[in-house]
Write a protein that holds these residues in place. Structure first.
Motif, PDB file in Angstrom:
ATOM      1  N   THR A  19     -21.191   8.397 -48.973  1.00 36.81           N
ATOM      2  CA  THR A  19     -20.752   8.786 -47.709  1.00 36.81           C
ATOM      3  C   THR A  19     -21.133  10.366 -47.229  1.00 36.81           C
ATOM      4  O   THR A  19     -20.024  10.635 -46.063  1.00 36.81           O
ATOM      5  N   ALA A  20     -22.151  10.859 -48.150  1.00 38.75           N
ATOM      6  CA  ALA A  20     -22.147  12.392 -47.644  1.00 38.75           C
ATOM      7  C   ALA A  20     -23.156  11.995 -45.743  1.00 38.75           C
ATOM      8  O   ALA A  20     -23.340  11.487 -46.103  1.00 38.75           O
ATOM      9  N   ASP A  21     -22.853  13.303 -45.079  1.00 34.55           N
ATOM     10  CA  ASP A  21     -24.089  13.577 -44.761  1.00 34.55           C
ATOM     11  C   ASP A  21     -25.166  14.171 -44.786  1.00 34.55           C
ATOM     12  O   ASP A  21     -25.804  15.259 -45.054  1.00 34.55           O
ATOM     13  N   ILE A  22     -26.056  13.697 -45.588  1.00 33.94           N
ATOM     14  CA  ILE A  22     -27.246  13.913 -45.687  1.00 33.94           C
ATOM     15  C   ILE A  22     -28.326  14.248 -45.118  1.00 33.94           C
ATOM     16  O   ILE A  22     -28.748  15.444 -44.913  1.00 33.94           O
ATOM     17  N   ASN A  23     -28.206  14.046 -43.540  1.00 32.94           N
ATOM     18  CA  ASN A  23     -29.279  14.929 -41.995  1.00 32.94           C
ATOM     19  C   ASN A  23     -28.557  15.828 -41.787  1.00 32.94           C
ATOM     20  O   ASN A  23     -29.208  16.934 -41.644  1.00 32.94           O
ATOM     21  N   GLY A  24     -27.227  16.057 -42.056  1.00 35.60           N
ATOM     22  CA  GLY A  24     -26.550  17.618 -41.959  1.00 35.60           C
ATOM     23  C   GLY A  24     -26.782  18.601 -42.952  1.00 35.60           C
ATOM     24  O   GLY A  24     -26.426  19.565 -42.290  1.00 35.60           O
ATOM     25  N   GLN A  25     -26.968  18.308 -43.718  1.00 37.84           N
ATOM     26  CA  GLN A  25     -26.742  19.536 -44.628  1.00 37.84           C
ATOM     27  C   GLN A  25     -28.507  19.351 -45.544  1.00 37.84           C
ATOM     28  O   GLN A  25     -28.600  19.997 -46.384  1.00 37.84           O
ATOM     29  N   CYS A  26     -29.110  18.622 -45.095  1.00 37.87           N
ATOM     30  CA  CYS A  26     -30.390  18.709 -45.647  1.00 37.87           C
ATOM     31  C   CYS A  26     -31.097  19.702 -45.138  1.00 37.87           C
ATOM     32  O   CYS A  26     -30.948  20.144 -44.441  1.00 37.87           O
ATOM     33  N   PRO A  27     -32.537  19.849 -47.235  1.00 33.57           N
ATOM     34  CA  PRO A  27     -32.451  21.471 -46.709  1.00 33.57           C
ATOM     35  C   PRO A  27     -33.626  21.652 -45.636  1.00 33.57           C
ATOM     36  O   PRO A  27     -33.881  20.549 -45.218  1.00 33.57           O
ATOM     37  N   GLY A  28     -33.673  22.794 -44.889  1.00 35.34           N
ATOM     38  CA  GLY A  28     -34.603  23.086 -43.946  1.00 35.34           C
ATOM     39  C   GLY A  28     -35.704  22.542 -44.198  1.00 35.34           C
ATOM     40  O   GLY A  28     -36.629  22.240 -43.152  1.00 35.34           O
ATOM     41  N   GLN A  29     -36.168  22.435 -45.345  1.00 38.32           N
ATOM     42  CA  GLN A  29     -38.226  22.126 -45.680  1.00 38.32           C
ATOM     43  C   GLN A  29     -38.235  20.579 -45.245  1.00 38.32           C
ATOM     44  O   GLN A  29     -38.910  20.387 -44.986  1.00 38.32           O
ATOM     45  N   LEU A  30     -37.270  19.565 -45.308  1.00 47.09           N
ATOM     46  CA  LEU A  30     -36.947  19.306 -45.887  1.00 47.09           C
ATOM     47  C   LEU A  30     -37.064  17.241 -44.144  1.00 47.09           C
ATOM     48  O   LEU A  30     -36.595  16.537 -43.954  1.00 47.09           O
TER      49      LEU A  30
END
Length: 105
Positions: A19-30
Motif C-alpha cells: 500500500t506504499a505510494d511507490i510512484n510518489g516516493q520514487c527516487p529521482g533517478q528512477l
C-alpha cells in the motif's frame, strides 16, 4: 495493491499486498512518466541487472523492499518473497487502491 488468491490451497499461496505510494516516493533517478522504473532498466549495469549471478541488494532494491516487504526486489532476493499457487484453476482478486492505503490516487 492487494493480490489475493480466491481459493488458496497449500504451498506458499497467500495474499500479497503493498500500500506504499511507490510512484510518489520514487527516487529521482528512477522516475518515469507515470511511474517508477526499476534500476536495471535505467542503469543497465550488472550491479542492478544481476546478469553475472553475483549480485546483492542495492539501495534501490532496499527502497522497494522497505515499502513493500512482499516484493521480490532484485534477481537474487530471498525466497520469502517468492510465492506460488498450485497449477490448475486458480482465481485471484486484485485491488489497486485498498481502503486504508497510505496515499491518494
Amino acid at each position: 495493491m492487494v493480490f489475493t488468491p480466491t481459493n488458496p490451497t497449500g504451498g506458499s499461496c497467500r495474499a500479497l499486498s503493498c500500500t506504499a505510494d511507490i510512484n510518489g516516493q520514487c527516487p529521482g533517478q528512477l522516475r518515469a512518466a507515470g511511474g517508477c522504473n526499476n534500476p536495471c532498466t535505467v542503469f543497465k549495469t550488472d550491479q542492478y541487472c544481476c546478469n553475472s549471478g553475483s549480485c546483492g541488494p542495492t539501495d534501490y532494491s532496499r527502497f522497494f523492499k522497505d515499502r513493500c516487504s512482499d516484493a521480490y526486489s532484485y534477481p537474487k532476493d530471498d525466497p520469502t518473497s517468492t510465492f506460488t499457487c498450485p497449477s490448475g484453476r486458480q482465481n485471484y482478486r486484485v485491488v489497486f487502491c485498498p481502503r486504508g492505503s497510505s496515499f491518494s490516487s
